[in-house]
Design a protein around this motif. Structure first.
Motif, mmCIF file in Angstrom:
data_model
loop_
_atom_site.group_PDB
_atom_site.id
_atom_site.type_symbol
_atom_site.label_atom_id
_atom_site.label_comp_id
_atom_site.label_asym_id
_atom_site.label_seq_id
_atom_site.Cartn_x
_atom_site.Cartn_y
_atom_site.Cartn_z
ATOM 1 N N GLU A 101 0.982 -0.947 0.322
ATOM 2 C CA GLU A 101 -0.166 0.172 -0.523
ATOM 3 C C GLU A 101 1.096 1.030 0.375
ATOM 4 O O GLU A 101 0.597 2.395 -1.057
ATOM 5 N N ALA A 102 1.662 1.451 0.867
ATOM 6 C CA ALA A 102 2.983 2.295 0.808
ATOM 7 C C ALA A 102 3.028 2.492 -0.259
ATOM 8 O O ALA A 102 3.682 3.915 -0.698
ATOM 9 N N ALA A 103 3.614 1.808 -1.319
ATOM 10 C CA ALA A 103 4.105 1.568 -2.302
ATOM 11 C C ALA A 103 3.512 1.905 -3.505
ATOM 12 O O ALA A 103 3.603 3.143 -4.225
ATOM 13 N N ARG A 104 2.649 1.996 -3.288
ATOM 14 C CA ARG A 104 0.755 1.849 -4.128
ATOM 15 C C ARG A 104 0.945 4.073 -4.714
ATOM 16 O O ARG A 104 0.998 4.369 -5.116
ATOM 17 N N ARG A 105 0.707 3.994 -2.726
ATOM 18 C CA ARG A 105 0.807 5.765 -2.474
ATOM 19 C C ARG A 105 1.632 6.876 -3.068
ATOM 20 O O ARG A 105 1.401 7.442 -3.939
ATOM 21 N N THR A 106 3.124 6.150 -3.405
ATOM 22 C CA THR A 106 3.797 7.021 -3.202
ATOM 23 C C THR A 106 4.592 6.605 -4.552
ATOM 24 O O THR A 106 5.284 7.328 -5.155
ATOM 25 N N GLY A 107 4.735 5.789 -4.609
ATOM 26 C CA GLY A 107 5.560 5.285 -6.445
ATOM 27 C C GLY A 107 6.223 4.975 -6.682
ATOM 28 O O GLY A 107 6.834 4.947 -7.547
ATOM 29 N N ALA A 108 6.924 4.898 -5.107
ATOM 30 C CA ALA A 108 7.955 4.254 -5.512
ATOM 31 C C ALA A 108 8.492 2.998 -5.696
ATOM 32 O O ALA A 108 7.996 2.041 -5.071
#
Length: 294
Positions: free
Chosen positions: A99-106
């Motif tokens: 979820e964090a990767a999805r939000r940030t695009g990192a």
């Protein structure tokens, strides 16, 4: 944020246990996502972040995970073993990371600590890939180093954890004062094990990095580069001195130095010889001030 502002390319090791150790209850997947996003966001569009799943147990207990008293915790329930022994713990953490990767695009890579068997690696990597992320494991246990070619069929990347790999190869608890003097990352067995993993990874076109104290120490960092390691992960405080050393020597020098020490059979002799040759090459000031660039 301080790391993102320094001259680095991504994060080689995000220690997620720091989000767990002071907690009496496990944080939810949503809460974890909020924490991870704060780390990932500054690096969106600038390199990738390698997130290590919970590396607890042994000397890093967590209150919410079930653990029995162990006579030898260093060889007990730690790392991935702890997560697999507590139902849902790994699933919730992977959900939070995704979820964090999805939000940030990192660009987010995820790796597991304390992997010892191919079955563990296969199960872990399949769960990570189901969430759309790249999957890898840490090379800390000799079984993974010895069978690196088989693990490379399963993973997207490898990260060699030299602190634990040295400890387990030499059967030395570096926190035990009675045997700590035997702990030596320049031991020939350690150097040859790392080289074996790197060579196997190159044959398969799989990136391999190194995290641990060897990556941030001038002499060993240069040897690791000569071996062909793709990336070094170190504390920000070591970054400038390692970069300074890399800029001052030629690749031919480090390759020759590596070949010379690989023929030696004593870790203490190797360490002294590396220091001597680097001093002759004009790196003496960096060696004498090992904790900061002057």
């Amino acid at each position: 944020y301080s790391a993102a502002e320094s001259p680095v390319q991504g994060v080689g090791l995000f220690r997620t246990e720091l989000c767990f150790l002071d907690r009496s209850v496990e944080p939810s997947a949503e809460e974890q996502a909020d924490i991870y996003a704060q780390v990932l966001e500054p690096f969106a569009g600038s390199g990738h972040v390698v997130v290590r799943t919970l590396d607890a147990g042994s000397d890093k207990p967590v209150a919410f995970a079930t653990l029995e008293d162990e006579e030898n915790p260093a060889l007990g329930v730690r790392g991935l073993r702890l997560a697999l022994g507590n139902p849902g713990l790994l699933h919730r953490q992977l959900d939070g990371i995704a979820e964090a990767a999805r939000r940030t695009g990192a660009e987010t890579w995820v790796m597991a600590p304390m992997v010892a068997t191919l079955a563990e690696a296969e199960d872990f990597c399949s769960q990570v890939r189901e969430r759309g992320l790249r999957a890898g494991v840490m090379v800390e246990v000799p079984s993974v180093a010895l069978l690196a070619d088989r693990f490379l069929d399963v993973v997207d990347f490898l990260s060699i954890g030299t602190n634990d790999l040295t400890q387990y190869l030499l059967a030395v608890d570096r926190n035990n004062r009675q045997v700590a003097s035997l702990y030596n990352s320049y031991h020939p067995a350690v150097l040859h094990a790392i080289l074996h993993v790197v060579e196997q990874a190159h044959e398969e076109g799989v990136p391999v990095s190194v995290c641990g104290e060897m990556a941030g120490e001038v002499g060993s960092a240069l040897l690791l580069m000569a071996m062909g390691v793709n990336a070094l992960s170190m504390n920000a405080s070591n970054l400038l001195k390692v970069k300074a050393a890399v800029r001052q020597v030629k690749a031919s020098f480090t390759r020759q130095l590596l070949n010379e020490v690989l023929a030696m059979d004593n870790g203490e002799v190797i360490a002294a010889y590396v220091d001597l040759q680097l001093d002759k090459a004009g790196l003496g000031e960096l060696l004498r001030n090992r904790k900061a660039l002057v």
